[in-house]
Design a protein around this motif. Structure first.
Motif, PDB file in Angstrom:
ATOM      1  N   ASP A 176       0.833  -1.212   0.000  1.00 56.74           N
ATOM      2  CA  ASP A 176       0.000   0.000   0.000  1.00 56.74           C
ATOM      3  C   ASP A 176       0.861   1.253   0.000  1.00 56.74           C
ATOM      4  O   ASP A 176       0.580   2.221  -0.722  1.00 56.74           O
ATOM      5  CB  ASP A 176      -0.932   0.009   1.210  1.00 56.74           C
ATOM      6  CG  ASP A 176      -2.110  -0.940   1.047  1.00 56.74           C
ATOM      7  OD1 ASP A 176      -2.353  -1.383  -0.094  1.00 56.74           O
ATOM      8  OD2 ASP A 176      -2.776  -1.246   2.050  1.00 56.74           O
ATOM      9  N   GLU A 177       1.910   1.258   0.815  1.00 62.91           N
ATOM     10  CA  GLU A 177       2.803   2.418   0.867  1.00 62.91           C
ATOM     11  C   GLU A 177       3.505   2.636  -0.468  1.00 62.91           C
ATOM     12  O   GLU A 177       3.679   3.777  -0.910  1.00 62.91           O
ATOM     13  CB  GLU A 177       3.847   2.222   1.969  1.00 62.91           C
ATOM     14  CG  GLU A 177       3.297   2.320   3.378  1.00 62.91           C
ATOM     15  CD  GLU A 177       4.327   1.933   4.418  1.00 62.91           C
ATOM     16  OE1 GLU A 177       4.368   2.594   5.465  1.00 62.91           O
ATOM     17  OE2 GLU A 177       5.085   0.960   4.190  1.00 62.91           O
ATOM     18  N   TYR A 178       3.894   1.548  -1.102  1.00 61.98           N
ATOM     19  CA  TYR A 178       4.616   1.656  -2.370  1.00 61.98           C
ATOM     20  C   TYR A 178       3.770   2.351  -3.433  1.00 61.98           C
ATOM     21  O   TYR A 178       4.276   3.163  -4.217  1.00 61.98           O
ATOM     22  CB  TYR A 178       5.034   0.267  -2.856  1.00 61.98           C
ATOM     23  CG  TYR A 178       5.906   0.295  -4.096  1.00 61.98           C
ATOM     24  CD1 TYR A 178       7.212   0.766  -4.028  1.00 61.98           C
ATOM     25  CD2 TYR A 178       5.423  -0.159  -5.320  1.00 61.98           C
ATOM     26  CE1 TYR A 178       8.021   0.781  -5.155  1.00 61.98           C
ATOM     27  CE2 TYR A 178       6.220  -0.138  -6.457  1.00 61.98           C
ATOM     28  CZ  TYR A 178       7.522   0.335  -6.364  1.00 61.98           C
ATOM     29  OH  TYR A 178       8.307   0.372  -7.482  1.00 61.98           O
ATOM     30  N   GLU A 218       3.548  -7.756   2.080  1.00 65.10           N
ATOM     31  CA  GLU A 218       2.235  -7.108   2.150  1.00 65.10           C
ATOM     32  C   GLU A 218       2.183  -6.026   3.226  1.00 65.10           C
ATOM     33  O   GLU A 218       1.645  -4.947   3.012  1.00 65.10           O
ATOM     34  CB  GLU A 218       1.146  -8.165   2.413  1.00 65.10           C
ATOM     35  CG  GLU A 218      -0.265  -7.652   2.225  1.00 65.10           C
ATOM     36  CD  GLU A 218      -0.584  -7.293   0.776  1.00 65.10           C
ATOM     37  OE1 GLU A 218      -1.385  -6.360   0.577  1.00 65.10           O
ATOM     38  OE2 GLU A 218      -0.027  -7.935  -0.141  1.00 65.10           O
ATOM     39  N   ASP A 219       2.767  -6.302   4.397  1.00 63.32           N
ATOM     40  CA  ASP A 219       2.730  -5.328   5.489  1.00 63.32           C
ATOM     41  C   ASP A 219       4.083  -4.672   5.755  1.00 63.32           C
ATOM     42  O   ASP A 219       4.240  -3.900   6.705  1.00 63.32           O
ATOM     43  CB  ASP A 219       2.215  -5.972   6.777  1.00 63.32           C
ATOM     44  CG  ASP A 219       3.120  -7.097   7.274  1.00 63.32           C
ATOM     45  OD1 ASP A 219       4.112  -7.433   6.587  1.00 63.32           O
ATOM     46  OD2 ASP A 219       2.824  -7.661   8.346  1.00 63.32           O
ATOM     47  N   GLY A 220       5.092  -4.986   4.927  1.00 60.77           N
ATOM     48  CA  GLY A 220       6.412  -4.391   5.083  1.00 60.77           C
ATOM     49  C   GLY A 220       7.299  -5.043   6.125  1.00 60.77           C
ATOM     50  O   GLY A 220       8.429  -4.603   6.349  1.00 60.77           O
ATOM     51  N   LEU A 221       6.835  -6.112   6.757  1.00 61.70           N
ATOM     52  CA  LEU A 221       7.556  -6.689   7.900  1.00 61.70           C
ATOM     53  C   LEU A 221       8.202  -8.043   7.613  1.00 61.70           C
ATOM     54  O   LEU A 221       8.766  -8.667   8.529  1.00 61.70           O
ATOM     55  CB  LEU A 221       6.603  -6.827   9.096  1.00 61.70           C
ATOM     56  CG  LEU A 221       5.988  -5.525   9.621  1.00 61.70           C
ATOM     57  CD1 LEU A 221       4.946  -5.834  10.699  1.00 61.70           C
ATOM     58  CD2 LEU A 221       7.065  -4.603  10.174  1.00 61.70           C
ATOM     59  N   ASP A 222       8.142  -8.520   6.381  1.00 67.05           N
ATOM     60  CA  ASP A 222       8.637  -9.863   6.074  1.00 67.05           C
ATOM     61  C   ASP A 222      10.081 -10.075   6.497  1.00 67.05           C
ATOM     62  O   ASP A 222      10.432 -11.115   7.077  1.00 67.05           O
ATOM     63  CB  ASP A 222       8.496 -10.158   4.577  1.00 67.05           C
ATOM     64  CG  ASP A 222       7.069 -10.495   4.183  1.00 67.05           C
ATOM     65  OD1 ASP A 222       6.183 -10.459   5.057  1.00 67.05           O
ATOM     66  OD2 ASP A 222       6.840 -10.777   2.981  1.00 67.05           O
ATOM     67  N   PHE A 223      10.948  -9.108   6.216  1.00 61.77           N
ATOM     68  CA  PHE A 223      12.368  -9.284   6.520  1.00 61.77           C
ATOM     69  C   PHE A 223      12.621  -9.249   8.023  1.00 61.77           C
ATOM     70  O   PHE A 223      13.501  -9.955   8.523  1.00 61.77           O
ATOM     71  CB  PHE A 223      13.206  -8.229   5.790  1.00 61.77           C
ATOM     72  CG  PHE A 223      13.335  -8.491   4.318  1.00 61.77           C
ATOM     73  CD1 PHE A 223      14.410  -9.192   3.812  1.00 61.77           C
ATOM     74  CD2 PHE A 223      12.352  -8.063   3.445  1.00 61.77           C
ATOM     75  CE1 PHE A 223      14.525  -9.445   2.452  1.00 61.77           C
ATOM     76  CE2 PHE A 223      12.451  -8.312   2.083  1.00 61.77           C
ATOM     77  CZ  PHE A 223      13.535  -9.008   1.582  1.00 61.77           C
ATOM     78  N   TYR A 224      11.856  -8.455   8.741  1.00 67.35           N
ATOM     79  CA  TYR A 224      12.019  -8.407  10.192  1.00 67.35           C
ATOM     80  C   TYR A 224      11.611  -9.736  10.829  1.00 67.35           C
ATOM     81  O   TYR A 224      12.201 -10.160  11.826  1.00 67.35           O
ATOM     82  CB  TYR A 224      11.203  -7.257  10.784  1.00 67.35           C
ATOM     83  CG  TYR A 224      11.628  -5.907  10.250  1.00 67.35           C
ATOM     84  CD1 TYR A 224      12.856  -5.357  10.598  1.00 67.35           C
ATOM     85  CD2 TYR A 224      10.809  -5.205   9.370  1.00 67.35           C
ATOM     86  CE1 TYR A 224      13.258  -4.133  10.099  1.00 67.35           C
ATOM     87  CE2 TYR A 224      11.197  -3.972   8.861  1.00 67.35           C
ATOM     88  CZ  TYR A 224      12.420  -3.442   9.223  1.00 67.35           C
ATOM     89  OH  TYR A 224      12.817  -2.239   8.713  1.00 67.35           O
ATOM     90  N   ARG A 225      10.614 -10.377  10.263  1.00 66.66           N
ATOM     91  CA  ARG A 225      10.206 -11.695  10.780  1.00 66.66           C
ATOM     92  C   ARG A 225      11.355 -12.698  10.645  1.00 66.66           C
ATOM     93  O   ARG A 225      11.635 -13.469  11.573  1.00 66.66           O
ATOM     94  CB  ARG A 225       8.972 -12.196  10.027  1.00 66.66           C
ATOM     95  CG  ARG A 225       7.706 -11.412  10.309  1.00 66.66           C
ATOM     96  CD  ARG A 225       6.481 -12.072   9.672  1.00 66.66           C
ATOM     97  NE  ARG A 225       5.285 -11.289   9.973  1.00 66.66           N
ATOM     98  CZ  ARG A 225       4.788 -10.349   9.181  1.00 66.66           C
ATOM     99  NH1 ARG A 225       5.365 -10.105   8.008  1.00 66.66           N
ATOM    100  NH2 ARG A 225       3.717  -9.668   9.524  1.00 66.66           N
TER     101      ARG A 225
END
Length: 276
Positions: free
Chosen positions: A191-193, A212-219
């Motif tokens: 959405d931000e993109y 989708e929520d921007g958090l995949d890499f942090y997970r």
């Protein structure tokens, strides 16, 4: 007159700070400073120079980022070559480097510190750390071989030694341990993109999109980093300005205690995590 013409064109194209950007483009062509342009304001320019300037102005008018046209971006007092294979280093990422350097001084005084830089891109973080902390041993990984070619070039230009390795996140360092893991991973949501500026959309989506929520890499970092940290090791992450609490919760699930630090605008920007 040429600067006025260029600024008017860029403004019509919606480019922010149009006059300043026209100045930077002409200064680049003439291999001078923006300030010097105004001291030489009566200078007569060769037709080839005029055409080159107009060509670059037209390119900037398509919203190609200025840094890609100039092929350079300053970061932490160093000059970095940048092209569309890498994300353009941002000023807020300097906070990540500054926080890491401060931690090295307070947590590892007089020691050789092993640092892993994930998603290195242009190498800005790893190279800056190497330049400002000569005792650090730094490994930097990226999935893009094209980005690593840029990073290796930047390391040579800045006369530092960084061990760059191609692969997805921790894959290239299997079985190794580090004192610090630093990362500015892709963290923009879908959405931000869609709402990003035209300039951002010229940058590599691989370096921007975090799922989708921007958090995949942090997970992934939260789940897997423990295997690669020494007992007193720490993780330092850049985050999106609304992601502080979410990233802290992800880290807490895997046994990390976190601190969140703001950028100069007051937005959450850095997460520091260490094992409880």
């Amino acid at each position: 007159e040429l600067l006025k013409e260029g600024a008017a064109y860029l403004e019509k194209c919606g480019v922010p700070d149009a006059r300043a950007e026209a100045d930077f483009l002409l200064a680049h062509i003439l291999n001078t400073t923006r300030e010097r342009l105004y001291l030489d304001r009566e200078r007569i320019l060769a037709p080839a120079t005029v055409e080159q300037f107009r060509r670059l102005v037209r390119q900037r008018g398509t919203r190609v980022p200025l840094a890609y046209i100039l092929k350079t971006r300053e970061f932490m007092g160093l000059n970095f070559y940048v092209d569309p294979n890498v994300l353009i280093p941002r000023p807020e990422t300097e906070l990540l480097v500054e926080k890491t350097l401060a931690l090295i001084q307070t947590e590892f005084p007089g020691q050789t510190v092993r640092i892993l830089d994930l998603c290195t891109g242009s190498g800005a973080i790893a190279i800056s750390l190497a330049a400002h902390c000569r005792s650090a041993v730094i490994v930097a990984t990226d999935i893009s071989e094209q980005a690593l070619a840029v990073a290796r070039y930047n390391a040579r230009q800045n006369k530092v030694c960084v061990d760059f390795r191609q692969g997805d996140l921790f894959e290239p360092v299997e079985g190794q341990k580090f004192d610090l893991i630093v990362a500015n991973p892709p963290y923009i949501s879908m959405d931000e993109y869609l709402r990003c500026s035209p300039e951002v959309k010229h940058e590599p989506a691989l370096a921007l999109l975090g799922g989708e929520d921007g958090l995949d890499f942090y997970r992934i970092i939260a789940a897997e980093s423990g295997e690669y940290l020494n007992p007193a090791g720490m993780i330092i992450l850049e985050i999106g300005n609304l992601q502080g609490v979410k990233v802290a919760k992800l880290m807490a699930v895997h046994g990390y205690k976190t601190e969140i630090f703001p950028d100069y605008a007051g937005w959450d920007r850095i997460v520091l995590a260490r094992k409880e």
